[in-house]
Structure formats: C-alpha cells, structure tokens
Design a protein around this motif. Sequence first.
Motif, PDB file in Angstrom:
ATOM      1  N   ALA A 658      35.489  32.283  43.171  1.00  0.00           N
ATOM      2  CA  ALA A 658      36.490  32.975  42.313  1.00  0.00           C
ATOM      3  C   ALA A 658      36.900  34.337  42.654  1.00  0.00           C
ATOM      4  O   ALA A 658      37.831  34.681  42.267  1.00  0.00           O
ATOM      5  CB  ALA A 658      35.431  33.229  41.128  1.00  0.00           C
ATOM      6  N   ILE A 659      35.884  35.159  43.410  1.00  0.00           N
ATOM      7  CA  ILE A 659      36.477  36.487  43.989  1.00  0.00           C
ATOM      8  C   ILE A 659      37.729  36.307  44.907  1.00  0.00           C
ATOM      9  O   ILE A 659      38.490  37.154  45.081  1.00  0.00           O
ATOM     10  CB  ILE A 659      35.087  36.985  44.528  1.00  0.00           C
ATOM     11  N   ALA A 660      37.612  35.418  45.580  1.00  0.00           N
ATOM     12  CA  ALA A 660      38.731  35.084  46.477  1.00  0.00           C
ATOM     13  C   ALA A 660      39.998  34.805  45.713  1.00  0.00           C
ATOM     14  O   ALA A 660      41.008  35.254  46.196  1.00  0.00           O
ATOM     15  CB  ALA A 660      38.432  33.960  47.535  1.00  0.00           C
ATOM     16  N   ALA A 661      39.869  34.163  44.494  1.00  0.00           N
ATOM     17  CA  ALA A 661      40.969  33.737  43.801  1.00  0.00           C
ATOM     18  C   ALA A 661      41.448  34.972  43.176  1.00  0.00           C
ATOM     19  O   ALA A 661      42.986  34.881  42.936  1.00  0.00           O
ATOM     20  CB  ALA A 661      40.556  32.674  42.746  1.00  0.00           C
ATOM     21  N   ILE A 662      40.596  35.785  42.958  1.00  0.00           N
ATOM     22  CA  ILE A 662      41.328  37.099  41.915  1.00  0.00           C
ATOM     23  C   ILE A 662      42.114  38.289  42.994  1.00  0.00           C
ATOM     24  O   ILE A 662      42.408  39.065  42.379  1.00  0.00           O
ATOM     25  CB  ILE A 662      40.218  37.735  41.154  1.00  0.00           C
ATOM     26  N   ASP A 663      41.968  37.762  44.307  1.00  0.00           N
ATOM     27  CA  ASP A 663      42.441  38.918  45.187  1.00  0.00           C
ATOM     28  C   ASP A 663      43.988  38.861  44.860  1.00  0.00           C
ATOM     29  O   ASP A 663      44.582  37.935  44.895  1.00  0.00           O
ATOM     30  CB  ASP A 663      42.009  38.262  46.723  1.00  0.00           C
ATOM     31  N   GLY A 664      44.339  39.868  44.861  1.00  0.00           N
ATOM     32  CA  GLY A 664      45.819  40.087  44.806  1.00  0.00           C
ATOM     33  C   GLY A 664      46.372  39.939  43.282  1.00  0.00           C
ATOM     34  O   GLY A 664      47.572  40.024  42.927  1.00  0.00           O
ATOM     35  N   ALA A 665      45.265  39.633  42.216  1.00  0.00           N
ATOM     36  CA  ALA A 665      45.757  39.349  40.836  1.00  0.00           C
ATOM     37  C   ALA A 665      46.194  40.712  40.076  1.00  0.00           C
ATOM     38  O   ALA A 665      45.387  41.625  40.366  1.00  0.00           O
ATOM     39  CB  ALA A 665      44.822  38.680  40.176  1.00  0.00           C
ATOM     40  N   ASP A 666      47.056  40.877  39.314  1.00  0.00           N
ATOM     41  CA  ASP A 666      47.359  41.944  38.365  1.00  0.00           C
ATOM     42  C   ASP A 666      46.456  41.894  37.439  1.00  0.00           C
ATOM     43  O   ASP A 666      46.152  43.113  36.589  1.00  0.00           O
ATOM     44  CB  ASP A 666      48.690  41.731  38.075  1.00  0.00           C
ATOM     45  N   TYR A 667      45.906  40.600  36.725  1.00  0.00           N
ATOM     46  CA  TYR A 667      45.075  40.547  35.473  1.00  0.00           C
ATOM     47  C   TYR A 667      44.323  39.233  35.594  1.00  0.00           C
ATOM     48  O   TYR A 667      44.559  38.244  36.215  1.00  0.00           O
ATOM     49  CB  TYR A 667      45.986  40.434  34.301  1.00  0.00           C
ATOM     50  N   VAL A 668      43.110  39.570  35.296  1.00  0.00           N
ATOM     51  CA  VAL A 668      42.126  38.444  35.217  1.00  0.00           C
ATOM     52  C   VAL A 668      41.497  38.016  33.844  1.00  0.00           C
ATOM     53  O   VAL A 668      40.914  39.136  33.362  1.00  0.00           O
ATOM     54  CB  VAL A 668      40.866  38.619  36.442  1.00  0.00           C
ATOM     55  N   ILE A 669      41.461  36.871  33.476  1.00  0.00           N
ATOM     56  CA  ILE A 669      40.628  36.740  32.287  1.00  0.00           C
ATOM     57  C   ILE A 669      39.419  36.068  32.727  1.00  0.00           C
ATOM     58  O   ILE A 669      39.401  34.963  33.238  1.00  0.00           O
ATOM     59  CB  ILE A 669      41.355  35.686  31.331  1.00  0.00           C
ATOM     60  N   VAL A 670      38.173  36.788  32.184  1.00  0.00           N
ATOM     61  CA  VAL A 670      36.980  36.036  32.603  1.00  0.00           C
ATOM     62  C   VAL A 670      36.475  35.562  31.448  1.00  0.00           C
ATOM     63  O   VAL A 670      35.970  36.081  30.475  1.00  0.00           O
ATOM     64  CB  VAL A 670      35.959  37.133  33.306  1.00  0.00           C
ATOM     65  N   ALA A 671      36.526  33.969  31.339  1.00  0.00           N
ATOM     66  CA  ALA A 671      36.268  33.287  30.034  1.00  0.00           C
ATOM     67  C   ALA A 671      34.629  32.913  30.200  1.00  0.00           C
ATOM     68  O   ALA A 671      34.503  32.040  31.150  1.00  0.00           O
ATOM     69  CB  ALA A 671      37.169  32.073  30.156  1.00  0.00           C
ATOM     70  N   SER A 672      34.054  33.394  29.395  1.00  0.00           N
ATOM     71  CA  SER A 672      32.356  33.174  29.296  1.00  0.00           C
ATOM     72  C   SER A 672      32.235  32.269  28.235  1.00  0.00           C
ATOM     73  O   SER A 672      32.580  32.526  26.987  1.00  0.00           O
ATOM     74  CB  SER A 672      31.911  34.448  29.298  1.00  0.00           C
ATOM     75  N   TYR A 673      31.261  30.978  28.386  1.00  0.00           N
ATOM     76  CA  TYR A 673      30.928  30.535  27.247  1.00  0.00           C
ATOM     77  C   TYR A 673      29.285  30.124  27.387  1.00  0.00           C
ATOM     78  O   TYR A 673      28.710  29.468  28.242  1.00  0.00           O
ATOM     79  CB  TYR A 673      31.587  28.874  27.296  1.00  0.00           C
ATOM     80  N   GLN A 674      28.542  30.728  26.530  1.00  0.00           N
ATOM     81  CA  GLN A 674      27.087  30.359  26.451  1.00  0.00           C
ATOM     82  C   GLN A 674      26.823  30.017  25.205  1.00  0.00           C
ATOM     83  O   GLN A 674      27.071  30.553  24.091  1.00  0.00           O
ATOM     84  CB  GLN A 674      26.489  32.019  26.678  1.00  0.00           C
ATOM     85  N   PHE A 675      26.252  28.795  25.037  1.00  0.00           N
ATOM     86  CA  PHE A 675      25.877  28.221  23.969  1.00  0.00           C
ATOM     87  C   PHE A 675      24.860  26.832  24.156  1.00  0.00           C
ATOM     88  O   PHE A 675      25.004  26.462  25.359  1.00  0.00           O
ATOM     89  CB  PHE A 675      27.023  27.566  23.084  1.00  0.00           C
ATOM     90  N   ARG A 676      23.935  26.728  23.432  1.00  0.00           N
ATOM     91  CA  ARG A 676      22.951  25.701  23.391  1.00  0.00           C
ATOM     92  C   ARG A 676      22.056  25.949  24.785  1.00  0.00           C
ATOM     93  O   ARG A 676      21.698  24.933  25.281  1.00  0.00           O
ATOM     94  CB  ARG A 676      23.374  24.245  23.439  1.00  0.00           C
TER      95      ARG A 676
END
Length: 753
Positions: A658-676
């Motif tokens: 994930a950290i490698a994928a965001i390299d060079g990005a202008d904007y990152v959506i970090v989508a979190s889902y915690q349930f159950r």
Amino acid sequence: MLYKTFKSTTLGLAAGLFGSFCLWAGVAAADGKFSDLAHARWAEDSIQYLSNRGTVAGLGNGRFQPDGAVTRGQAVTFIMRELYSQGLPKGEASFTDVPRSHPFRLEIAAAAAAGLAGGFPDGSFHPDAPVTRAETAALLTRAYALEAGDGSSKLADTSSSWAAAPIGIMSSNGLIGGYADGTYRPDRTVTRAEFAVFLTRVIRFERETAIQAKDWDKLLSYMTLNEQVGQMLMPDIRMWNGQPTTTVNDGLKDIIHTQAPGGFILFDKNIVNAQQVATLTDRLQAEAGDIPLFLGVDQEGGVIKRIPGGTNLPGQMALGAAGDAALTEAAGKLTGEELKALGLQLNFAPDLDVNSNPENPIIGMRSFGSDPDLVSRLGLAAMKGLKEAGVIAAVKHFPGHGDTTVDSHLGLPVLMHDRDRLEAVELKPFRAAIASGVDMIMTAHIAFPAVDDEHVVSLKDGSSVPIPATMSKKVLTGLLREELGFKGVIVSDAFTMNGIAAHFGEAQAVVRAVSAGVDIILMPQDPSTAQRTLVQAVRNGSVPLDHIHDAVKRILDLKSRYGLFDQGPSLPAKLASLKGIIGSDAHRQVERTIAERAVTLLAGRDGKHPDLIRHGDRIVIAAADEAQAKQLENQLALEGEPEQLKTRVATLNQPKEAIAAIDGADYVIVASYQFRNVASQFDWSGTQAVIDELNRTNTRYALLSLGNPYEMLYVRNVKSGLAAYGKEEPNTEAAVRTLLGRMDPLGVLPVAS
C-alpha cells in the motif's frame, strides 16, 4: 332418541359450558394424510383439518373410510373430542348396550352427563347405529349453541321433521345445504366424509364469528393447544433441503397446516426480487387459514437489510449523525411502505441499544449513537414512521445490548452495571418507547446481574453461567411488564444464537423463556421439538395454561390491530403496485438526503473540511479489500471527471504494498471498515502505516470511515478524515461528493470518541 327435543334445557347447559371450553390436542392422535380419499376429494380438506386437530384418527393403516356411515358413538366422540379435549366431564354410561369394552364408552357417558345426548326409552343407546342428517344438525346446533343466522332456509322436506328447528338454524348460517331438487333428506344416513364436512364448517364458522367480534377468549376455545403454542413460535425458513426457500413448497405447506406457526422471519436467502417476495408472502398467508401469519424481517437499514432493489437507507448511526427526527420518521415510513407492499407487516427495528462502548462487536453503527436521549428521540421517530405505514415496530434488544464486548450470536454477554446506570442509559430509550405505545419488544440474550443474579449450570461445559434476560422472569415480568408497564408482545431474539444455544438445551430454554414472559420464540432451533416441549409443559403443569392464553391473546390482538385479519388486495394488484413503491424516486431522495446530512468531519486541517480532491489529481484508494477500493473508484468515476481522475487501488492488509502504491499520488483515500469485531482487537497497523507515510510526505488524504466511526481512538495523527457510516451507496456517494468539495460535512458524530 339420541337427542332430546331441541328446546330442552340441555341447550342451555351446553351454552353455559361453552365459555369454559379450552381445546388442547385431541384425544386421538392424527394419523397424517389418509390414502383412501381419492373419491372424496370434496371432503379432503375437512378430513385433514380434523385430523390435524386430533379429532379424527382414521381406521389405521392410513385409511379413513370416507364412505362409511358415522355411528352414533362415533358422532358423539368426534364432538366430545372437540369440546372437551382438556378432559371429559365425569359420567358413567348407564346404557344397557354400552359395555365397558365399547371403544367410545367414556365419550358417550360424558355426552350424557353434559346433556348433549340421551338414550332410548328401553335404556339403550344404539352406539353402533348410523346417524342421520337430522340428528347431525341437532347435535351440532346443540353442542355449539348455534343461533339463527341472516340467511333463509328453503329446504322443501324439513318442516315436518322433529329436527326442523336445528336444520333451519344450520341452513340460515350456510352450514348445510340441500340437494339439487331442494330437499335436505333429513332421515338419510351421514357418511364419515359428510360428518367431517359438517363439523369442520361449524368449527370454522364459530372461529370466524369470534375473529369478527375480536373475541379472543372464544377463538382460543376453538384452538387446540398445539395451535395456541404454534402462535408463539416464529421459525426462519431460509433453507429447505439445502436450497434457499423462495416459494411455498409442499413441506412448508405441511408445517403451516400441522404446526400452525404464528409467523416466519425472512432473510436475504428467501428474497430474490420484489415480485418474488410479494408472491411468497401472499402464498404463505393463503396457506395459513383463518389466523394470519406474522411475516417479519430485519430491515434496520445500512448494514442490516434484506430487500434487494429496495431503498438502501444509510443506517441508524447515519440518522444519528443527521440528528433530525423528521428525517428519521420519513425513513421509518418509507421502510414500512416498502415492507407492507411486499407483504411483510413486522420489522425487527429500530434498534434502541445505546452504543456506549466502542468495543461493542455487534451493535456499533446499528445504533443511533451513544447518547440515550438521542437514541430515545430518534427511536420514537422511527417507530412512528413504521406505524404510519401500517407496519409493526419490534424495538430491540431489551434491556440493552450497547455496552457489551461479546457478540450474543457467539457467546453470552454479561452487563455488570448497577441499577442506577441501567436506568440512566440502557433502559431510557425503552421507557420512552413504552410510554409512546410500542407494540413489540425483542429481548436480549444478555445477563444483567443487577436485575437477576441467578446462575444455572451450562450444558456446554458444566460451568455456572448467569441467566440471560430472555430467560429471566425478574427481567421480563418483574422489570418489563410490572415495573415499566409494557402491555405488548415480547419476542425473543433468535434461539439459534450461542447466547442461548451453547448453554441451554432447546427444551429448557423454551420453557424457561415462556415462563419468564416471552410471548414469541423467534427462530427455535427445532420448531417441532419446541412445540412439543411447550405442549407437554402445559400438560404437566410446568407452564400454566393461562400463561399461554395471555400470550396468544396479545398476539391475536396485535395481528388484528394491524389489519392482518382483513382481506387485502389481490396478488395481481399487489404486484402492479410494487414499481411505484419499492425504491421509488421519492424514497431514493430521502435516502440521499440522509446520507448527505450524515457525513461527519472526523479531522480537518482547517477544522471544517477534509483535504479535497483537485482537478487532475492522481488518486490512490487504499481500502480493506480490493472490492471496496473498486467500489469507491467507480463512485469517483460517476461523481467526478473520469478523464481527469487517475486512480489506483491498494489494500490495507498489505502495508508495504500500500505504501509503495501511494508513492507519487496527489491524493489518497484511506477507506477503513471496522464492524462485527472488537475495535481494540482490530488490526489497525496497515491503516496507521499508510497514515504515517502520508503525513511524512505531506500528501493530501482523507481517512474515510465506512463502518463504526471509532478510528480516531485507535489511529494516531489523522489530519483529514470523514465518517460515512456505511460502505455502500448512498453513504459512499455522499462521502465522495464531500471529498470533491461539492458539499460540506454536516453531520455530528453521534458517539463519544
């Protein structure tokens, strides 16, 4: 004479006894379906009806002999089994031709003692002689204290009959008819099939009369104990022989006819589309006979929903963030309108649990929030909306499931708070609901030692476990009924959940729950076993019959008040109406409004907005799984300018990638889902690693909470974040629009963080 003259005092005796009749299972056990009814199809329904009631048992080997004559002894026996199945009146057969060895001696003696049958002048009874049509009319009229109806009797050959009066009464109520030539032929012998039809007509007539008058005591007197207990059971029918149940098959018909369940709860496996579920519910009710079924569903909105193609409301915590009672009422009303259009009259919602514990693994965003006043205010609004649509709201989970760290589907939670705390938090929304006239309350499989500290031995491991609220008389009768004054129907949570199933056998659990005050057992593990267990418990005195009667009367009254006994529209009319109701434009607009009003700022560099997506940004979406990332990518494409937005996806469970994928990005959506799951035990490491890297590189981003909105308690140094309270549309649509700067985050976080 078998029957004394119609105007004799025995009619008054029969009428006087009628009020105390209480039908249990028949003396004779039903043999199931009979094999010799091929030439008596016209009477098959009546014969099977009486067989299911335990009134007729056939001749053995699956035979009924429908063309055989009904003897005087048999006729009396059929009637006495119906009228006195809880125990025959005491009497001795003094007739010279009814020896102790006669199979119907007890019934004949009881009928004579009750004044329903007499003998001949020579002291004989002629028990094996056939019964005539005149005698049948006289016996049924006297036994059931029938009165003249509004119809006319124009039978040509009855005026001179000794039974002219009872024949006229039966005819005026449509209970007997004549032949094509206008005659009744009163002296003709009655066959077993004919007698079954006559008796069934009278029973159904009396039941219908009771229903029309809302005389539940009278209706109870015509219900077998098996039927009465059946009303208190509400199984699920998700699967049948390994396949989803989406139609009414023969096995399901048999369950309805023989077990007479009070209703069914449907799940997503039962539902293919709106047309199919409307047809399914219509067919289920058609099989149910004169007492309709509760057909219920969990349609809370958000994460708990069952109706594909329906309006996908953002969920209760989204409503909590919006904080608008009128909007919540609108949500309840549209939910009710869609459910009612589908033939579902009972919604196991809203959830009145105060989610005061971020560690709660099962309630979370199903709750309106952590403030009991907010939960009360919005809970009442949701109830009101459902009621306006004609749907029953079953609020849950009494006395409160919001402060637990154990999922009662998996174990037995224990809430250790003292009574003052329970009053201030957990009980507050339920008190408000009761004061507002809530019709049904669902229990929680949770122990509350402050109310009931009883312990029992667990069948799971022999340990001592506290008694859950569902099985506690102190909680359900003492607290809910007597102290809080609840007069409505108490329904248990599912009996398949481990909070019950792991520690208590079905028999013990069912008897204890009903004894504690439960009116409806939801999803018994084995419905037939539960029914037999409760019937036996009544017969052996473990459960008082009056207790069963009180529960069934509450159930019948609720069904009546919501119009379940009323004739509804035809199936074609129902199907034709669906398009204008299910997922209608008006409903979708309410859905969008809630989602937009709910979006909440968790963190912002300016304190008002998250970091915004700019024109031409290279965007990376890091989510819990690739499917969620793709869903958000598609949402961006729909809401943004696809040719300008360059998106990639990554998963948070692989932090290095994930950290490698965001390299060079202008904007990152970090989508979190915690349930159950318990929040503190959730693996936040991937989310934290990505947030740390984004802060280090000063990259614009938003931590997007799509589940329980507790990220700020577990993820450090978040500079930009939003809560959307759901991972599907319309929640994600509203969140993306906010990130694009097209709307402001207007919601208020409804939980402490």
